[in-house]
Design a protein around this motif. Structure first.
Motif, PDB file in Angstrom:
ATOM      1  N   ASN A   1       0.826  -1.201   0.000  1.00 33.40           N
ATOM      2  CA  ASN A   1       0.000   0.000   0.000  1.00 33.40           C
ATOM      3  C   ASN A   1       0.861   1.251   0.000  1.00 33.40           C
TER       4      ASN A   1
ATOM      5  N   THR B   1       0.748   4.106  -2.799  1.00 33.89           N
ATOM      6  CA  THR B   1       0.598   5.517  -2.449  1.00 33.89           C
ATOM      7  C   THR B   1       1.720   6.346  -3.053  1.00 33.89           C
TER       8      THR B   1
ATOM      9  N   THR C   1       1.221   9.190  -5.860  1.00 30.95           N
ATOM     10  CA  THR C   1       1.629  10.557  -5.575  1.00 30.95           C
ATOM     11  C   THR C   1       2.606  11.098  -6.613  1.00 30.95           C
TER      12      THR C   1
END
Length: 121
Positions: free
Chosen positions: A23, A27, A31
C-alpha cells in the motif's frame, strides 16, 4: 487458550506487513507517477504504462511514441536503472519526454516506488 490467541495476533500482524508495504508503494506511485503513468498493460497515457517495466527495454512498447533518445538509450530497466531514472531522468536519458518532472531526491521514496514497480503493482 491465551497462547493461541497471542499466536494468532502475532501471525496476523506479520502477515499484514507486506500488505502495508504494498500500500505504501501504491501511495508513493500514485503521488509521484500516476499523473502520467499507469500500471495497467496497454493503458498508455501522457507517459507509457509501466506494467512489466522491470526487464523491459527502454522505449520498446510498440503502442507508445517515445522520444528518440529513450528509444536509443540501450537501457533495460532494472531496480538500479529505475532508481537512477526516478532520481534524475535527464541524467540517465538526456532528451527524454518527462518534463516537467525533475526527479525524486528521497532515496527511501524511490526505493518504495521501485519495489512497487518490481512487484507488478
Amino acid at each position: 487458550m491465551k497462547r493461541h490467541i497471542l499466536a494468532a495476533v502475532l501471525v496476523g500482524g506479520l502477515a499484514a506487513t507486506p500488505v502495508l508495504a504494498q500500500n505504501d508503494g501504491q501511495t508513493a506511485f500514485n503521488t509521484s507517477c500516476r499523473t502520467c503513468h499507469t500500471m495497467k498493460e496497454g493503458d498508455n497515457r501522457l507517459g507509457p504504462n509501466l506494467a512489466g517495466i522491470v526487464g523491459r527495454k527502454a522505449g520498446s512498447l510498440p503502442d507508445y511514441n517515445y522520444s528518440s533518445s529513450m528509444k536509443q538509450s540501450g537501457i533495460t530497466w532494472d531496480a538500479a536503472t529505475l532508481d537512477q531514472f526516478i532520481a534524475n531522468p535527464d541524467q540517465v536519458v538526456s532528451g527524454n519526454n518527462m518534463k516537467p518532472y525533475g526527479g525524486i531526491t528521497d532515496a527511501a521514496q524511490r526505493k518504495t516506488i521501485v519495489d512497487f514497480l518490481q512487484s507488478g503493482g
